[in-house]
Design an enzyme around this catalytic site. Structure first.
Site, PDB file in Angstrom:
ATOM      1  CD  GLU A 125      -2.713   1.009   2.589  1.00 41.31           C
ATOM      2  OE1 GLU A 125      -3.080  -0.080   3.065  1.00 41.31           O
ATOM      3  OE2 GLU A 125      -2.931   2.104   3.137  1.00 41.31           O
ATOM      4  CB  THR A 160      -5.749   1.559   5.388  1.00 43.40           C
ATOM      5  OG1 THR A 160      -5.120   0.398   4.840  1.00 43.40           O
ATOM      6  CG2 THR A 160      -6.076   2.544   4.301  1.00 43.40           C
ATOM      7  CB  SER A 259      -6.205 -10.925   4.406  1.00 42.26           C
ATOM      8  OG  SER A 259      -5.097 -10.701   5.221  1.00 42.26           O
TER       9      SER A 259
HETATM   10  S1  SF4 Z   1     -11.430  -2.246   4.361  1.00 43.78           S
HETATM   11 FE1  SF4 Z   1      -9.792  -3.791   4.585  1.00 43.78          FE
HETATM   12  S2  SF4 Z   1      -8.568  -3.639   2.706  1.00 43.78           S
HETATM   13 FE2  SF4 Z   1      -9.801  -1.768   2.880  1.00 43.78          FE
HETATM   14  S3  SF4 Z   1      -8.471  -0.332   3.911  1.00 43.78           S
HETATM   15 FE3  SF4 Z   1      -9.732  -1.304   5.472  1.00 43.78          FE
HETATM   16  S4  SF4 Z   1      -8.465  -3.001   6.202  1.00 43.78           S
HETATM   17 FE4  SF4 Z   1      -7.576  -2.343   4.238  1.00 43.78          FE
END
Ligand code: SF4
Length: 303
Positions: A125, A160, A259
């Site tokens: 990311e 994030t 995940s």
């Molecule tokens: S929803 Fe999941 S993939 Fe998207 S930013 Fe948040 S943690 Fe990351």
């Protein structure tokens, strides 16, 4: 022994979306299909997709054109352009929240801010932002802030999956590094809630098991957070649970990264319940058949 599962453990919105887009591509039957880097950070899920025909590649240099799925962590626009120019069909599985961070980074740069990303340099990311803005600074720790030169304007964003408290502490220090500091809290709400729930659970148990890929940043973060208050083990799959961890434990907490599929979480819960109900007699080693039996064991009462 009581086994408690943290609220919201497992797939987040962005990962669910990426997995369902990949399933959709497979259903259409067109081949070849590639992902640029792993679609999500979970080795078992990636293995399953590979068996179904999705190949993970590092770049598109030596592969026949086909469909390329852009992973949930995002890729730089230049890579998307390259895929398009080479005739690939693009399926964009970048999480919309990751995309927002990329857009904010580009906007800050355009408005004249020196962009600072609080995150891990090697994480895809962050790498996608660095490919977009080659002169952005990446801050991983307090020490890296000391090395930053003073500038006029700093624009701060976060990977994030960063830990909120860590982000706040680093932002406090960054304030002294420029005349104007604009901060965007881009930590995903799903990460914040997962971290909060896991910490709350960890405070009330004797042992925490964190389930998820070793390459998953958010799973590693959960492990760090839980470790601060309880004995914690990070595992990728149920077979890694050691019976000795469970000795004389009354309450075991389980949480999982964004995940980690529910099937793996359920296997972990089944194995914990199995080991609690069938402790290995003294002098008898754990055997493959015991591991198999634990996989077949059904949870009698929901944790
Ligand atoms: S929803 Fe999941 S993939 Fe998207 S930013 Fe948040 S943690 Fe990351």
């Amino acid at each position: 022994m009581e086994v408690l599962l943290s609220k919201g453990a497992g797939f987040c919105f962005g990962v669910k979306r990426a997995v369902s887009l990949a399933d959709e591509v497979l259903r259409r039957g067109k081949r070849p299909v590639y992902t640029l880097g792993p679609l999500i950070h979970n080795p078992q899920v990636i293995r399953e997709f590979e068996e179904k025909g999705i190949k993970v590649v590092g770049n598109l240099d030596k592969v026949h054109p086909g469909t390329v799925i852009l992973r949930s962590h995002g890729v730089a626009p230049s890579i998307q352009m390259e895929a398009k120019d080479k005739g690939f069909e693009i399926v964009d599985a970048t999480c919309p929240r990751v995309k927002r961070v990329q857009q904010l980074a580009a906007r800050l740069k355009k408005e004249g801010y020196q962009v600072v990303v609080i995150g891990e340099r090697g994480h895809p990311e962050v790498a996608s932002i660095l490919e977009l803005l080659r002169d952005a600074d990446v801050i991983e720790s307090f020490e890296t802030i000391a090395r930053l030169p003073k500038v006029k304007r700093i624009g701060v964003i976060a990977q994030t999956t960063q830990h909120m408290e860590h982000f706040k502490e680093l932002c406090k220090l960054l304030i002294s590094k420029a005349e104007e500091v604009r901060i965007y809290n881009t930590i995903c709400e799903a990460s914040i809630t997962r971290q909060k729930n896991s910490l709350e659970l960890a405070k009330g148990v004797d042992l925490m098991i964190v389930v998820g890929g070793y390459n998953s940043a958010n799973t590693r973060r959960l492990t760090e957070i839980c470790k601060a208050v309880a004995e914690t083990h990070h595992i990728e799959e149920a077979a890694q649970i050691k019976e000795k961890w469970l000795k004389e434990r009354e309450r075991i907490g389980v949480t999982a990264g964004a995940s980690t599929p529910i099937s793996i979480i359920n296997e972990v819960l089944r194995r914990l319940h199995f080991l609690a109900a069938h402790p290995t007699p003294k002098n008898q080693k754990n055997s493959p058949s015991r591991l198999r039996n634990s996989a077949l064991y059904r949870i009698r009462s929901s944790p």
